[in-house]
Design a protein around this motif. Structure first.
Motif, mmCIF file in Angstrom:
data_model
loop_
_atom_site.group_PDB
_atom_site.id
_atom_site.type_symbol
_atom_site.label_atom_id
_atom_site.label_comp_id
_atom_site.label_asym_id
_atom_site.label_seq_id
_atom_site.Cartn_x
_atom_site.Cartn_y
_atom_site.Cartn_z
ATOM 1 N N TYR A 125 55.905 41.490 6.479
ATOM 2 C CA TYR A 125 56.653 40.801 7.528
ATOM 3 C C TYR A 125 55.670 40.183 8.517
ATOM 4 O O TYR A 125 54.517 40.600 8.622
ATOM 5 C CB TYR A 125 57.647 41.730 8.237
ATOM 6 N N THR A 154 61.064 37.182 16.766
ATOM 7 C CA THR A 154 61.677 36.911 15.468
ATOM 8 C C THR A 154 60.789 37.502 14.385
ATOM 9 O O THR A 154 59.612 37.122 14.269
ATOM 10 C CB THR A 154 61.860 35.398 15.244
ATOM 11 N N ARG A 155 61.355 38.419 13.599
ATOM 12 C CA ARG A 155 60.622 39.064 12.494
ATOM 13 C C ARG A 155 61.106 38.482 11.176
ATOM 14 O O ARG A 155 62.289 38.582 10.828
ATOM 15 C CB ARG A 155 60.823 40.575 12.538
ATOM 16 N N ASP A 156 60.195 37.902 10.431
ATOM 17 C CA ASP A 156 60.492 37.299 9.128
ATOM 18 C C ASP A 156 60.057 38.276 8.041
ATOM 19 O O ASP A 156 58.851 38.451 7.807
ATOM 20 C CB ASP A 156 59.771 35.964 8.993
ATOM 21 N N THR A 158 59.803 39.558 4.148
ATOM 22 C CA THR A 158 59.749 38.950 2.814
ATOM 23 C C THR A 158 59.546 39.988 1.718
ATOM 24 O O THR A 158 59.176 39.636 0.597
ATOM 25 C CB THR A 158 58.602 37.923 2.750
ATOM 26 N N THR A 163 65.031 39.054 4.985
ATOM 27 C CA THR A 163 65.919 38.714 6.088
ATOM 28 C C THR A 163 65.095 38.282 7.291
ATOM 29 O O THR A 163 63.854 38.397 7.287
ATOM 30 C CB THR A 163 66.806 39.919 6.469
ATOM 31 N N LYS A 164 65.787 37.819 8.299
ATOM 32 C CA LYS A 164 65.134 37.421 9.545
ATOM 33 C C LYS A 164 65.836 38.159 10.683
ATOM 34 O O LYS A 164 67.051 38.070 10.837
ATOM 35 C CB LYS A 164 65.216 35.909 9.744
ATOM 36 N N SER A 166 66.054 38.796 14.729
ATOM 37 C CA SER A 166 65.732 38.270 16.059
ATOM 38 C C SER A 166 66.212 39.260 17.112
ATOM 39 O O SER A 166 67.387 39.661 17.104
ATOM 40 C CB SER A 166 66.389 36.910 16.279
#
Length: 255
Positions: A125, A154-156, A158, A163-164, A166
């Protein structure tokens, strides 16, 4: 004319001339034309005087602009975090996690903005955060001070769960110099609870305690970091508690 009349007339003329001389002397002593002219000259305003004052004020403004501290401040920093991940049952999931992060801030007197970025390749992430800062104590980034912040992270993600996430957060940061070059820094950040379709309900907070030493505009620091996270899966009743603790070290540049 008799001799007596002649003597009387002479006395009258002499007395008149003497009185006139005394009167002229008193008038001259009580009223000085040059003195009044000098006073009028001292209070006289002229275009030359105005131009001289304007030039003097301009030179003073130039001196102040060159010698006064700038109201603008900037900071650029980077660090490396090595941490352990503790699960709900008290076990250690892994002790080889690491995060690379960078940050920047800009201030105009007591108001500032900031940005943070971190990349966690072990847990797949990356975080991007923006902050609005309000300094309520202190007058610069390199001075004892207290700053309150509000921002959005905001955490992306993978990894297995894509998911993302916020989250808004509030933060308090207290910096204290113990000497002119050495000090302590404590920061607490509280993330607002959010609900995510894949993760469920997420609660999180962060605490960081640092020591630092300044070399002019360069700062070297080391921090102990603890991050607590609670996640309740959608439709579930059990919470998964995760705690990450580690050491972060890095540098900051002030200009």
């Amino acid at each position: 004319m008799s001799r007596f009349s002649y003597l009387l007339l002479s006395c009258i003329i002499l007395f008149s001339l003497h009185s006139e001389a005394q009167t002229a002397s008193k008038w001259s002593n009580g009223f000085d034309w040059t003195q009044r002219a000098t006073k009028r000259e001292a209070g006289r305003w002229s275009l030359t005087d105005w131009l001289a004052i304007k030039d003097k004020n301009r030179m003073m403004d130039q001196w102040l602009s060159l010698n006064s501290p700038s109201p603008y401040e900037f900071m650029l920093g980077g660090g490396y975090l090595s941490y352990d991940k503790h699960l709900s049952d008290g076990s250690v999931a892994d002790s080889a996690y690491s995060v690379i992060n960078g940050e920047l801030a800009a201030y105009a007197q007591f108001v500032g903005v900031g940005a943070e970025y971190s990349n966690n390749t072990n847990e797949n992430y990356s975080d991007l955060a923006g902050l609005f800062n309000l300094r309520v104590l202190g007058n610069s980034l390199q001075n004892t001070g207290l700053t309150f912040s509000y921002g959005l992270r905001t955490r992306d993600m993978t990894g297995t769960t894509v998911t993302k996430l916020s989250q808004q957060f509030a933060q308090a940061d207290l910096q204290m110099y113990l000497t002119k070059y050495f000090g302590l820094d404590g920061k607490y950040r509280y993330y607002m609870p959010v609900s995510n379709d894949q993760l469920g309900d997420v609660n999180e907070d962060l605490f960081e305690a640092s020591v630092f030493i300044d070399f002019k505009a360069l700062r070297i620091f080391g921090s102990w970091v603890r991050e607590k996270q609670k996640i309740k899966a959608p439709g579930g009743t059990d919470e998964v508690n995760t705690e990450r603790t580690g050491i972060r070290s890095g540098i900051k540049l002030f200009f």
